[in-house]
Design a protein around this motif. Structure first.
Motif, PDB file in Angstrom:
ATOM      1  N   TYR A   1      -6.223   8.083   1.971  1.00  0.00           N
ATOM      2  CA  TYR A   1      -5.803   8.464   0.625  1.00  0.00           C
ATOM      3  C   TYR A   1      -4.724   7.518   0.088  1.00  0.00           C
ATOM      4  CZ  TYR A   1      -8.358  12.876   0.947  1.00  0.00           C
ATOM      5  OH  TYR A   1      -9.352  13.832   1.060  1.00  0.00           O
ATOM      6  N   VAL A   2      -3.803   7.130   0.957  1.00  0.00           N
ATOM      7  CA  VAL A   2      -2.736   6.222   0.527  1.00  0.00           C
ATOM      8  C   VAL A   2      -3.311   4.851   0.171  1.00  0.00           C
ATOM      9  CG1 VAL A   2      -0.624   5.027   1.247  1.00  0.00           C
ATOM     10  CG2 VAL A   2      -0.957   7.435   1.824  1.00  0.00           C
ATOM     11  N   VAL A   3      -4.265   4.382   0.973  1.00  0.00           N
ATOM     12  CA  VAL A   3      -4.916   3.100   0.664  1.00  0.00           C
ATOM     13  C   VAL A   3      -5.634   3.189  -0.679  1.00  0.00           C
ATOM     14  CG1 VAL A   3      -6.728   1.489   1.363  1.00  0.00           C
ATOM     15  CG2 VAL A   3      -5.144   2.392   3.072  1.00  0.00           C
ATOM     16  N   LEU A   4      -6.366   4.287  -0.901  1.00  0.00           N
ATOM     17  CA  LEU A   4      -7.086   4.469  -2.160  1.00  0.00           C
ATOM     18  C   LEU A   4      -6.132   4.524  -3.349  1.00  0.00           C
ATOM     19  CD1 LEU A   4      -9.749   5.004  -3.664  1.00  0.00           C
ATOM     20  CD2 LEU A   4      -9.433   7.444  -3.186  1.00  0.00           C
ATOM     21  N   LEU A   5      -5.028   5.253  -3.196  1.00  0.00           N
ATOM     22  CA  LEU A   5      -4.040   5.349  -4.268  1.00  0.00           C
ATOM     23  C   LEU A   5      -3.438   3.988  -4.569  1.00  0.00           C
ATOM     24  CD1 LEU A   5      -2.174   7.029  -6.147  1.00  0.00           C
ATOM     25  CD2 LEU A   5      -0.635   7.286  -4.177  1.00  0.00           C
ATOM     26  N   PHE A   6      -3.065   3.251  -3.526  1.00  0.00           N
ATOM     27  CA  PHE A   6      -2.444   1.939  -3.722  1.00  0.00           C
ATOM     28  C   PHE A   6      -3.415   0.967  -4.379  1.00  0.00           C
ATOM     29  CE2 PHE A   6      -1.379  -2.356  -2.330  1.00  0.00           C
ATOM     30  CZ  PHE A   6      -0.059  -2.431  -2.728  1.00  0.00           C
ATOM     31  N   CYS A   7      -4.661   0.939  -3.908  1.00  0.00           N
ATOM     32  CA  CYS A   7      -5.663   0.032  -4.472  1.00  0.00           C
ATOM     33  C   CYS A   7      -5.927   0.354  -5.943  1.00  0.00           C
ATOM     34  CB  CYS A   7      -6.965   0.117  -3.681  1.00  0.00           C
ATOM     35  SG  CYS A   7      -6.873  -0.550  -2.002  1.00  0.00           S
ATOM     36  N   SER A   8      -6.012   1.638  -6.274  1.00  0.00           N
ATOM     37  CA  SER A   8      -6.273   2.036  -7.663  1.00  0.00           C
ATOM     38  C   SER A   8      -5.130   1.596  -8.580  1.00  0.00           C
ATOM     39  CB  SER A   8      -6.463   3.544  -7.756  1.00  0.00           C
ATOM     40  OG  SER A   8      -7.535   3.973  -6.945  1.00  0.00           O
ATOM     41  N   ALA A   9      -3.895   1.817  -8.127  1.00  0.00           N
ATOM     42  CA  ALA A   9      -2.740   1.438  -8.945  1.00  0.00           C
ATOM     43  C   ALA A   9      -2.671  -0.078  -9.119  1.00  0.00           C
ATOM     44  CB  ALA A   9      -1.457   1.962  -8.296  1.00  0.00           C
TER      45      ALA A   9
ATOM     46  N   ILE B   1       4.765  -0.422   3.160  1.00  0.00           N
ATOM     47  CA  ILE B   1       3.924   0.704   3.595  1.00  0.00           C
ATOM     48  C   ILE B   1       3.009   0.321   4.749  1.00  0.00           C
ATOM     49  CG2 ILE B   1       2.135   2.344   2.891  1.00  0.00           C
ATOM     50  CD1 ILE B   1       3.149   2.094   0.037  1.00  0.00           C
ATOM     51  N   PHE B   2       2.324  -0.817   4.600  1.00  0.00           N
ATOM     52  CA  PHE B   2       1.252  -1.172   5.541  1.00  0.00           C
ATOM     53  C   PHE B   2       1.634  -2.238   6.562  1.00  0.00           C
ATOM     54  CE2 PHE B   2      -0.755   0.068   1.469  1.00  0.00           C
ATOM     55  CZ  PHE B   2      -1.432   1.198   1.897  1.00  0.00           C
ATOM     56  N   GLY B   3       2.830  -2.791   6.431  1.00  0.00           N
ATOM     57  CA  GLY B   3       3.227  -3.839   7.357  1.00  0.00           C
ATOM     58  C   GLY B   3       2.837  -5.217   6.826  1.00  0.00           C
ATOM     59  N   PRO B   4       3.304  -6.286   7.498  1.00  0.00           N
ATOM     60  CA  PRO B   4       3.129  -7.637   6.948  1.00  0.00           C
ATOM     61  C   PRO B   4       1.693  -8.119   6.886  1.00  0.00           C
ATOM     62  CG  PRO B   4       4.095  -7.709   9.154  1.00  0.00           C
ATOM     63  CD  PRO B   4       4.089  -6.282   8.738  1.00  0.00           C
ATOM     64  N   TRP B   5       0.866  -7.798   7.880  1.00  0.00           N
ATOM     65  CA  TRP B   5      -0.474  -8.389   7.911  1.00  0.00           C
ATOM     66  C   TRP B   5      -1.505  -7.555   7.167  1.00  0.00           C
ATOM     67  CZ3 TRP B   5       0.452 -13.046   8.687  1.00  0.00           C
ATOM     68  CH2 TRP B   5       1.429 -13.452   9.597  1.00  0.00           C
ATOM     69  N   GLU B   6      -1.516  -6.255   7.388  1.00  0.00           N
ATOM     70  CA  GLU B   6      -2.406  -5.411   6.589  1.00  0.00           C
ATOM     71  C   GLU B   6      -2.003  -5.456   5.124  1.00  0.00           C
ATOM     72  OE1 GLU B   6      -3.994  -0.741   6.270  1.00  0.00           O
ATOM     73  OE2 GLU B   6      -2.539  -1.307   7.826  1.00  0.00           O
ATOM     74  N   GLY B   7      -0.696  -5.486   4.857  1.00  0.00           N
ATOM     75  CA  GLY B   7      -0.224  -5.575   3.485  1.00  0.00           C
ATOM     76  C   GLY B   7      -0.622  -6.877   2.822  1.00  0.00           C
TER      77      GLY B   7
ATOM     78  N   LEU C   1       5.540   7.333   0.856  1.00  0.00           N
ATOM     79  CA  LEU C   1       4.144   7.019   1.135  1.00  0.00           C
ATOM     80  C   LEU C   1       3.912   6.716   2.622  1.00  0.00           C
ATOM     81  CD1 LEU C   1       3.185   4.867  -1.991  1.00  0.00           C
ATOM     82  CD2 LEU C   1       2.596   7.245  -1.488  1.00  0.00           C
ATOM     83  N   LYS C   2       4.890   6.138   3.294  1.00  0.00           N
ATOM     84  CA  LYS C   2       4.751   5.915   4.743  1.00  0.00           C
ATOM     85  C   LYS C   2       4.675   7.243   5.488  1.00  0.00           C
ATOM     86  CE  LYS C   2       7.086   2.748   6.943  1.00  0.00           C
ATOM     87  NZ  LYS C   2       8.217   1.889   7.405  1.00  0.00           N
ATOM     88  N   LEU C   3       5.463   8.196   5.031  1.00  0.00           N
ATOM     89  CA  LEU C   3       5.429   9.521   5.649  1.00  0.00           C
ATOM     90  C   LEU C   3       4.073  10.179   5.426  1.00  0.00           C
ATOM     91  CD1 LEU C   3       7.073  11.738   7.112  1.00  0.00           C
ATOM     92  CD2 LEU C   3       7.770  12.577   4.856  1.00  0.00           C
ATOM     93  N   TYR C   4       3.544  10.077   4.222  1.00  0.00           N
ATOM     94  CA  TYR C   4       2.250  10.680   3.903  1.00  0.00           C
ATOM     95  C   TYR C   4       1.107   9.938   4.588  1.00  0.00           C
ATOM     96  CZ  TYR C   4      -1.276  13.022   1.021  1.00  0.00           C
ATOM     97  OH  TYR C   4      -2.342  13.775   0.595  1.00  0.00           O
ATOM     98  N   LYS C   5       1.292   8.639   4.825  1.00  0.00           N
ATOM     99  CA  LYS C   5       0.229   7.813   5.413  1.00  0.00           C
ATOM    100  C   LYS C   5      -0.076   8.204   6.862  1.00  0.00           C
ATOM    101  CE  LYS C   5       1.163   3.500   6.473  1.00  0.00           C
ATOM    102  NZ  LYS C   5       0.737   3.210   7.865  1.00  0.00           N
ATOM    103  N   ARG C   6       0.864   8.829   7.538  1.00  0.00           N
ATOM    104  CA  ARG C   6       0.645   9.202   8.939  1.00  0.00           C
ATOM    105  C   ARG C   6      -0.574  10.105   9.098  1.00  0.00           C
ATOM    106  NH1 ARG C   6       6.884  10.848  10.582  1.00  0.00           N
ATOM    107  NH2 ARG C   6       7.821   8.770  10.230  1.00  0.00           N
ATOM    108  N   ASP C   7      -0.763  11.011   8.155  1.00  0.00           N
ATOM    109  CA  ASP C   7      -1.879  11.952   8.243  1.00  0.00           C
ATOM    110  C   ASP C   7      -2.991  11.663   7.235  1.00  0.00           C
ATOM    111  OD1 ASP C   7      -0.565  13.476  10.260  1.00  0.00           O
ATOM    112  OD2 ASP C   7       0.647  14.442   8.691  1.00  0.00           O
ATOM    113  N   HIS C   8      -2.711  10.821   6.250  1.00  0.00           N
ATOM    114  CA  HIS C   8      -3.695  10.581   5.187  1.00  0.00           C
ATOM    115  C   HIS C   8      -3.742   9.089   4.846  1.00  0.00           C
ATOM    116  CE1 HIS C   8      -3.781  14.954   4.558  1.00  0.00           C
ATOM    117  NE2 HIS C   8      -2.460  14.920   4.574  1.00  0.00           N
TER     118      HIS C   8
END
Length: 243
Positions: free
Chosen positions: A33-41, A63-69, A23-30
């Protein structure tokens, strides 16, 4: 070349790290979408009281680091718990009372005894989970806990737990070997996590000794309640036989 990846909820640390890398790899360009997927799950698991929030909190840190996570985990925990509260209020009250009569009766008694300090009583239960968080979410409508108090107690009360999980996930995602765990930087971060977890709990525990009545919420109190229930059922059975 097409690579098909299967998304599943992580059940151990190896699955967690593999999913975090993908997901970190996919998050670079999207990122969106990764935020939406994580929030939905996350909301799916919280809303329907499905265990496993600790792995998702760790995944947020990885995936998002300590503070955003941490921000995501706190918002999603509170929102998902509120959805669970609303679902229970609308459809599940009778089932909660039917399947957990002793636990509900015990909590009802303690809520009434601490009604004047209800917010701090709920904070105490979140800091010291003598009762699981999922059960608090589904039983609070039965206990007539006001929504604002429920919402704020979840948001504040689960910050230490979310912080521990998110920071742990952030650290685990940066480790390449077991030797990295014993570096001074990693040990300092783990010490900070421990202090962050212990300080709010110590303050709430000190407050509870002076202002709250929490006797009987431990496993012994719960067990004695169940024994009383079984004894009552046996007495009822004997009386029916005599009739």
């Amino acid at each position: 070349m097409c690579v098909c990846l299967r998304l599943t909820f992580p059940s151990d640390l190896d699955e967690l790290k593999a999913l975090a890398r993908m997901l970190k790899l996919y998050k670079r360009d999207h990122h969106g979408y990764v935020v939406l997927l994580f929030c939905s799950a996350y909301l799916y698991k919280q809303s329907f009281a499905i265990p496993g929030s600790s792995f998702l909190n760790m995944l947020a840190g990885a995936i998002f680091g300590p503070w955003e996570g941490l921000l995501l985990a706190c918002l999603l925990t509170t929102t998902g718990s509120t959805f669970c509260f609303l679902l229970s209020d609308a459809f599940g009250k009778q089932y909660v009372v039917r399947f957990f009569p002793q636990k509900v009766a015990l909590l009802q008694r303690k809520v009434e005894e601490n009604r004047s300090s209800l917010f701090f009583f709920l904070l105490f239960l979140r800091f010291f989970p003598m009762t699981p968080n999922w059960f608090l979410n589904i039983s609070c409508p039965v206990l007539s806990v006001p929504m604002p108090i429920f919402f704020s107690s979840v948001f504040i009360g689960l910050i230490p737990y979310n912080f521990i999980c998110v920071r742990t996930g952030s650290i685990l995602s940066q480790l390449s070997s077991l030797d990295d765990i014993f570096s001074w930087g990693t040990l300092a971060q783990l010490l900070a996590i421990a202090l962050m977890a212990l300080l709010p709990g110590a303050l709430i525990k000190h407050y509870s000794r002076r202002h709250l009545n929490v006797d009987g919420l431990d496993s012994g109190g719960e067990g004695s309640g169940e024994r009383e229930s079984r004894e009552g059922e046996s007495r009822e059975g004997e009386s029916r036989k005599r009739r």
